[in-house]
Design an enzyme around this catalytic site. Sequence first.
Site, PDB file in Angstrom:
ATOM      1  N   CYS A 269       0.797  -1.241   0.000  1.00 30.68           N
ATOM      2  CA  CYS A 269       0.000   0.000   0.000  1.00 30.68           C
ATOM      3  C   CYS A 269       0.821   1.277   0.000  1.00 30.68           C
ATOM      4  CB  CYS A 269      -0.944  -0.012   1.186  1.00 30.68           C
ATOM      5  SG  CYS A 269      -2.010  -1.451   1.160  1.00 30.68           S
TER       6      CYS A 269
HETATM    7  C1  UGA Z   1      -1.160   0.461   5.556  1.00 31.90           C
HETATM    8  C2  UGA Z   1      -1.899   1.444   6.474  1.00 31.90           C
HETATM    9  O1  UGA Z   1      -1.319   1.437   7.796  1.00 31.90           O
HETATM   10  C3  UGA Z   1      -3.385   1.090   6.560  1.00 31.90           C
HETATM   11  O2  UGA Z   1      -4.079   2.072   7.341  1.00 31.90           O
HETATM   12  C4  UGA Z   1      -3.969   1.072   5.137  1.00 31.90           C
HETATM   13  O3  UGA Z   1      -5.343   0.702   5.155  1.00 31.90           O
HETATM   14  C5  UGA Z   1      -3.192   0.067   4.307  1.00 31.90           C
HETATM   15  O4  UGA Z   1      -1.800   0.445   4.278  1.00 31.90           O
HETATM   16  C6  UGA Z   1      -3.795   0.109   2.918  1.00 31.90           C
HETATM   17  O5  UGA Z   1      -3.660   1.145   2.253  1.00 31.90           O
HETATM   18  O6  UGA Z   1      -4.517  -0.830   2.552  1.00 31.90           O
HETATM   19  P1  UGA Z   1      -0.108  -1.997   5.840  1.00 31.90           P
HETATM   20  O7  UGA Z   1       0.432  -1.846   4.450  1.00 31.90           O
HETATM   21  O8  UGA Z   1      -0.776  -3.266   6.220  1.00 31.90           O
HETATM   22  O9  UGA Z   1      -1.187  -0.820   6.157  1.00 31.90           O
HETATM   23  O10 UGA Z   1       1.154  -1.796   6.768  1.00 31.90           O
HETATM   24  P2  UGA Z   1       1.597  -0.912   8.034  1.00 31.90           P
HETATM   25  O11 UGA Z   1       1.333  -1.635   9.283  1.00 31.90           O
HETATM   26  O12 UGA Z   1       1.070   0.468   7.916  1.00 31.90           O
HETATM   27  O13 UGA Z   1       3.199  -0.886   7.806  1.00 31.90           O
HETATM   28  C7  UGA Z   1       3.761  -0.360   6.593  1.00 31.90           C
HETATM   29  C8  UGA Z   1       5.254  -0.380   6.618  1.00 31.90           C
HETATM   30  O14 UGA Z   1       5.767   0.614   7.499  1.00 31.90           O
HETATM   31  C9  UGA Z   1       5.884  -1.702   7.078  1.00 31.90           C
HETATM   32  O15 UGA Z   1       6.943  -2.039   6.205  1.00 31.90           O
HETATM   33  C10 UGA Z   1       6.404  -1.402   8.469  1.00 31.90           C
HETATM   34  O16 UGA Z   1       7.512  -2.173   8.813  1.00 31.90           O
HETATM   35  C11 UGA Z   1       6.779   0.065   8.326  1.00 31.90           C
HETATM   36  N1  UGA Z   1       6.797   0.808   9.615  1.00 31.90           N
HETATM   37  C12 UGA Z   1       5.645   0.988  10.321  1.00 31.90           C
HETATM   38  C13 UGA Z   1       7.986   1.346  10.074  1.00 31.90           C
HETATM   39  O17 UGA Z   1       9.056   1.214   9.442  1.00 31.90           O
HETATM   40  N2  UGA Z   1       7.984   2.046  11.256  1.00 31.90           N
HETATM   41  C14 UGA Z   1       6.845   2.249  11.972  1.00 31.90           C
HETATM   42  O18 UGA Z   1       6.927   2.905  13.047  1.00 31.90           O
HETATM   43  C15 UGA Z   1       5.659   1.695  11.504  1.00 31.90           C
END
Ligand code: UGA
Length: 431
Positions: A269
């Site tokens: 995403c």
């Molecule tokens: C993301 C959004 O958080 C959701 O709200 C949205 O609905 C979704 O995309 C979408 O558009 O469908 P997701 O892709 O499942 O959800 O993943 P996240 O949990 O947001 O993590 C994304 C990335 O950021 C991961 O690689 C994670 O490791 C990284 N991350 C997250 C960090 O590097 N640091 C953080 O503090 C948090």
Amino acid sequence: MRVSIVGSGYVGTTVAACLADLGNEVRAIDVDRRVVEPINAGTSPIHEPGLEPLVSAYGGDTLRATTDYGAVTDTEVTVLALPTPTDSAGGINLEAMEAGTRSVGEALRHAEDYHLVVVKSTVIPGTTAERLVPILEDASGRREGVDFGVAVNPEFQREGSAVEDFMEPDKIVLGTDGDERALDRLARLYEPLVAQWETPVVETGRREAEMIKYANNAFLAAKISLINDIGNICKEFGVDTYEVADALGLDDRISDQFLRSGVGWGGSCFPKDVDALRVAARDAGYEPAVLDAAVELNDKQPRRLLSLLDDHVDAEGCRVAVLGLSFKPGTDDIRNSRAIPIIEGLLDRGAEIVAYDPVATEPMRERFPDIEYTEAAIDALDGVYGAVVITDWDEFATLDTEFDAMARPVVVDGRRIVKRRDGITYEGLTW
Ligand code: UGA
């Protein structure tokens, strides 16, 4: 209510199962028999915590799947949850969306009553009104605002907690351009959640609703890139970014979430949505400087991690362990995982890679069939000259004596998950 959901990917299946759980009569429509059959047999076609029990409870009963778009006419609301993948120029590919919309329109030709079509897929502002409504009108021979309504209702579900995110949302966005009939019907669908959690409901325009989804993901991605930028500076000054982030998080205006710095963001995403927004902005004549920088920094983090490894190990001809392959813990999804540029960088250096992930080995094997994969972290560490940590799986926090199996105990941690201890050379990416 009677609701059809078009598309049974991770969003569609979750929404379908959750709406069934809220007492609705749900039809899941998908062209792929391989997802239709399991749903009717009570098994989830995708893995999401909490989803299996719902599909098992309602599948084949109040949650019925079909390949036939005719099911639309048995329902009052149709939710479009089709993918909008990246096209070759970085924008969104609307092929699946437009084909699904046309099929819904053709079904609506036979509808007797007013119907509401809801766009849940992520689309660039203006897409619903300018691209999808004309298809619906053309295929159905009916008029929007008279015979049917079209609303935009983005989702904010994360992989790994999609059910919980649907059932306990932070907000519900209803984009209807003030069409009362569409708004009433869509609001009814969410009534039980709003009543239970007092969830804020944002009633807005369709273009605004489309933009809210992009802005949400762009903001979160940029927030991570900003903490990574600060983290890289902290590293130069010998400052622990995680202590800095803990203090930042105490400021309500910043919040303590999405402040974990490291090797960057991935998944299906953030990269897709940030790219699509940048392309759309440029097409409109605007240079999105902050988003460009967020992406550039995200691309740099894996390279910085590898250069930290280079400071300690000449990887050429050496065995190096990659711990963690999925884009985040709790999923086997490797799409845009930071592990991919890391593996490519190690291969460029001529390293012999041995990789471990508790669940994502098979998808990564398809991408990199020629590297070695192990069943346990300790086996990956055996005899290696360095290890890089890419995903914050809990089990990596308990690694300890396992590092003794390394030929040279150099650990470069991209996620602040491994515990430092005497006897290993530990490098945190941003701390
Ligand atoms: C993301 C959004 O958080 C959701 O709200 C949205 O609905 C979704 O995309 C979408 O558009 O469908 P997701 O892709 O499942 O959800 O993943 P996240 O949990 O947001 O993590 C994304 C990335 O950021 C991961 O690689 C994670 O490791 C990284 N991350 C997250 C960090 O590097 N640091 C953080 O503090 C948090």
